[in-house]
Design a protein around this motif. Sequence first.
Motif, PDB file in Angstrom:
ATOM      1  N   GLY A  46       4.118  14.129  -6.104  1.00  0.00           N
ATOM      2  CA  GLY A  46       4.227  15.324  -6.932  1.00  0.00           C
ATOM      3  C   GLY A  46       4.968  16.441  -6.232  1.00  0.00           C
ATOM      4  O   GLY A  46       5.759  17.174  -6.840  1.00  0.00           O
ATOM      5  N   MET A  47       4.750  16.563  -4.935  1.00  0.00           N
ATOM      6  CA  MET A  47       5.428  17.606  -4.170  1.00  0.00           C
ATOM      7  C   MET A  47       6.915  17.297  -3.997  1.00  0.00           C
ATOM      8  O   MET A  47       7.732  18.215  -3.860  1.00  0.00           O
ATOM      9  N   ILE A  48       7.274  16.015  -4.021  1.00  0.00           N
ATOM     10  CA  ILE A  48       8.695  15.663  -4.033  1.00  0.00           C
ATOM     11  C   ILE A  48       9.330  16.148  -5.338  1.00  0.00           C
ATOM     12  O   ILE A  48      10.442  16.692  -5.345  1.00  0.00           O
ATOM     13  N   ALA A  49       8.618  15.963  -6.453  1.00  0.00           N
ATOM     14  CA  ALA A  49       9.121  16.480  -7.732  1.00  0.00           C
ATOM     15  C   ALA A  49       9.311  17.991  -7.659  1.00  0.00           C
ATOM     16  O   ALA A  49      10.275  18.542  -8.198  1.00  0.00           O
ATOM     17  N   GLN A  50       8.397  18.663  -6.987  1.00  0.00           N
ATOM     18  CA  GLN A  50       8.527  20.108  -6.795  1.00  0.00           C
ATOM     19  C   GLN A  50       9.770  20.431  -5.962  1.00  0.00           C
ATOM     20  O   GLN A  50      10.510  21.374  -6.262  1.00  0.00           O
ATOM     21  N   GLN A  51      10.026  19.637  -4.928  1.00  0.00           N
ATOM     22  CA  GLN A  51      11.212  19.842  -4.103  1.00  0.00           C
ATOM     23  C   GLN A  51      12.500  19.582  -4.884  1.00  0.00           C
ATOM     24  O   GLN A  51      13.557  20.135  -4.559  1.00  0.00           O
ATOM     25  N   VAL A  99       6.648  24.627 -10.478  1.00  0.00           N
ATOM     26  CA  VAL A  99       5.196  24.671 -10.634  1.00  0.00           C
ATOM     27  C   VAL A  99       4.599  25.420  -9.451  1.00  0.00           C
ATOM     28  O   VAL A  99       5.239  25.631  -8.425  1.00  0.00           O
ATOM     29  N   ARG A 100       3.343  25.814  -9.608  1.00  0.00           N
ATOM     30  CA  ARG A 100       2.630  26.509  -8.545  1.00  0.00           C
ATOM     31  C   ARG A 100       2.183  25.511  -7.475  1.00  0.00           C
ATOM     32  O   ARG A 100       2.327  24.298  -7.643  1.00  0.00           O
ATOM     33  N   PRO A 101       1.591  25.983  -6.375  1.00  0.00           N
ATOM     34  CA  PRO A 101       1.106  25.053  -5.348  1.00  0.00           C
ATOM     35  C   PRO A 101       0.116  24.033  -5.907  1.00  0.00           C
ATOM     36  O   PRO A 101      -0.592  24.295  -6.879  1.00  0.00           O
ATOM     37  N   PHE A 102       0.074  22.882  -5.279  1.00  0.00           N
ATOM     38  CA  PHE A 102      -0.793  21.789  -5.707  1.00  0.00           C
ATOM     39  C   PHE A 102      -2.201  21.953  -5.133  1.00  0.00           C
ATOM     40  O   PHE A 102      -2.391  22.539  -4.068  1.00  0.00           O
ATOM     41  N   ILE A 103      -3.166  21.395  -5.853  1.00  0.00           N
ATOM     42  CA  ILE A 103      -4.546  21.328  -5.377  1.00  0.00           C
ATOM     43  C   ILE A 103      -4.873  19.864  -5.097  1.00  0.00           C
ATOM     44  O   ILE A 103      -4.727  19.010  -5.974  1.00  0.00           O
ATOM     45  N   ALA A 104      -5.289  19.568  -3.873  1.00  0.00           N
ATOM     46  CA  ALA A 104      -5.730  18.218  -3.520  1.00  0.00           C
ATOM     47  C   ALA A 104      -7.248  18.167  -3.646  1.00  0.00           C
ATOM     48  O   ALA A 104      -7.967  18.801  -2.870  1.00  0.00           O
ATOM     49  N   ALA A 105      -7.725  17.433  -4.636  1.00  0.00           N
ATOM     50  CA  ALA A 105      -9.165  17.321  -4.873  1.00  0.00           C
ATOM     51  C   ALA A 105      -9.688  16.087  -4.142  1.00  0.00           C
ATOM     52  O   ALA A 105      -9.264  14.972  -4.423  1.00  0.00           O
ATOM     53  N   ASN A 141       0.854  -1.181   0.000  1.00  0.00           N
ATOM     54  CA  ASN A 141       0.000   0.000   0.000  1.00  0.00           C
ATOM     55  C   ASN A 141       0.894   1.237   0.000  1.00  0.00           C
ATOM     56  O   ASN A 141       2.115   1.139   0.088  1.00  0.00           O
ATOM     57  N   SER A 142       0.300   2.399  -0.078  1.00  0.00           N
ATOM     58  CA  SER A 142       1.100   3.610  -0.267  1.00  0.00           C
ATOM     59  C   SER A 142       1.862   4.035   0.980  1.00  0.00           C
ATOM     60  O   SER A 142       2.478   5.097   0.991  1.00  0.00           O
ATOM     61  N   ILE A 143       1.862   3.206   2.029  1.00  0.00           N
ATOM     62  CA  ILE A 143       2.755   3.460   3.156  1.00  0.00           C
ATOM     63  C   ILE A 143       4.196   3.141   2.787  1.00  0.00           C
ATOM     64  O   ILE A 143       5.125   3.609   3.449  1.00  0.00           O
ATOM     65  N   ASN A 144       4.413   2.346   1.744  1.00  0.00           N
ATOM     66  CA  ASN A 144       5.765   1.915   1.387  1.00  0.00           C
ATOM     67  C   ASN A 144       6.416   2.943   0.468  1.00  0.00           C
ATOM     68  O   ASN A 144       5.857   3.311  -0.563  1.00  0.00           O
ATOM     69  N   VAL A 145       7.604   3.389   0.841  1.00  0.00           N
ATOM     70  CA  VAL A 145       8.258   4.464   0.101  1.00  0.00           C
ATOM     71  C   VAL A 145       8.534   4.078  -1.349  1.00  0.00           C
ATOM     72  O   VAL A 145       8.522   4.937  -2.245  1.00  0.00           O
ATOM     73  N   ALA A 146       8.755   2.795  -1.611  1.00  0.00           N
ATOM     74  CA  ALA A 146       9.006   2.360  -2.987  1.00  0.00           C
ATOM     75  C   ALA A 146       7.730   2.312  -3.813  1.00  0.00           C
ATOM     76  O   ALA A 146       7.797   2.160  -5.034  1.00  0.00           O
ATOM     77  N   ARG A 147       6.573   2.429  -3.165  1.00  0.00           N
ATOM     78  CA  ARG A 147       5.301   2.458  -3.874  1.00  0.00           C
ATOM     79  C   ARG A 147       4.915   3.877  -4.267  1.00  0.00           C
ATOM     80  O   ARG A 147       4.486   4.147  -5.390  1.00  0.00           O
ATOM     81  N   TRP A 148       5.067   4.832  -3.315  1.00  0.00           N
ATOM     82  CA  TRP A 148       4.569   6.176  -3.618  1.00  0.00           C
ATOM     83  C   TRP A 148       5.622   7.079  -4.257  1.00  0.00           C
ATOM     84  O   TRP A 148       5.286   7.942  -5.073  1.00  0.00           O
ATOM     85  N   LEU A 149       6.894   6.894  -3.917  1.00  0.00           N
ATOM     86  CA  LEU A 149       7.916   7.824  -4.401  1.00  0.00           C
ATOM     87  C   LEU A 149       8.034   7.856  -5.926  1.00  0.00           C
ATOM     88  O   LEU A 149       8.110   8.945  -6.514  1.00  0.00           O
ATOM     89  N   PRO A 150       8.039   6.705  -6.628  1.00  0.00           N
ATOM     90  CA  PRO A 150       8.166   6.766  -8.091  1.00  0.00           C
ATOM     91  C   PRO A 150       6.969   7.385  -8.800  1.00  0.00           C
ATOM     92  O   PRO A 150       7.046   7.665  -9.998  1.00  0.00           O
ATOM     93  N   GLN A 151       5.889   7.630  -8.079  1.00  0.00           N
ATOM     94  CA  GLN A 151       4.755   8.292  -8.707  1.00  0.00           C
ATOM     95  C   GLN A 151       5.081   9.739  -9.084  1.00  0.00           C
ATOM     96  O   GLN A 151       4.331  10.369  -9.828  1.00  0.00           O
ATOM     97  N   MET A 152       6.212  10.247  -8.609  1.00  0.00           N
ATOM     98  CA  MET A 152       6.634  11.585  -9.032  1.00  0.00           C
ATOM     99  C   MET A 152       6.995  11.611 -10.511  1.00  0.00           C
ATOM    100  O   MET A 152       7.000  12.681 -11.133  1.00  0.00           O
TER     101      MET A 152
END
Length: 300
Positions: free
Chosen positions: A257-262, A267-273, A214-225
């Motif tokens: 996405g915010m990691i990509a920003q870092q 880019v401008r601030p993100f919107i969480a829908a 699940n997205s608790i794992n850093v190898a799962r969520w980090l590459p989504q950047m």
Amino acid sequence: MRYHSLNHKAPSSSFRNAVIRGLAPDKGLYFPDDITALPQDFFRSIDQLSHDEIAYEAIKQFIEPEIREGELKRIVKETLSFDFPLITLDDNLSVLELYHGPTMAFKDVGARFMARCLGYFNKDNNEKITVLVATSGDTGGAVANGFLGVKGVDVIILYPSGKVSEIQEKQLTTLGQNITALEVDGVFDDCQDMVKRAFLDEDITNHMNLTSANSINVARWLPQMFYFLFAYKALYRKYEDIVFSVPSGNFGNICAGMIAQQLGMPVRPFIAATNKNRVITDFLKTKKYKPRPSIQTISN
């Protein structure tokens, strides 16, 4: 790169350990100690790079030297073996299509990347790793497909009876090999609770190497950047201001996405829908975390 628990009560960790453990011993999420911005020349000429090159340059600081350059490039290439088309709706609005992977879920990227990292780390290990996952549909399918046939890794997926689509259930239940799907008489929250209790049960963890996809794992969520960078590549010469609006549940995707920003993506601030399942939205506003049962909507 070293990783720390966001609960700040556990020792620092290597990337390998963070991937295999999933959660830190203090039950916190692992997060990179440092994020070094990429050179601005990278972003100024990003349209001269392939998707594989962009992804490798973005991710390497978080993983090397634990996975060598050649192996990491192979993992990236295998992860990104499908398209990420950006569809223009009007002069100021575009949609990044993230359903062109093997299970038609945006989570295909993270699941495939994590599966290959875990397979690499476990290739010379005689002890199996068991990946335990709760799903409401798309996570389970992506994880099942991504981990199918990975040596030394078994996957157990819990899904709520009657709460996933027919095609999602087939994605979970028809692969066989190292993939086991268990239908739970309940809702997704029941599946998630069972997974959490398993990780806290020493009778289980003392006898099994458990991790989560699940997205608790850093190898799962980090590459989504990666695909935020792909969208930027397609847009930056046309627009001075780029804003990402991200459908958000537990905010793992928008965090990537915010990691990509870092990393320096301008880019401008993100919107969480969000929909009615707005527990995290409410927490960010009130600073009070109040979990509650999920609500069925057309978006979940």
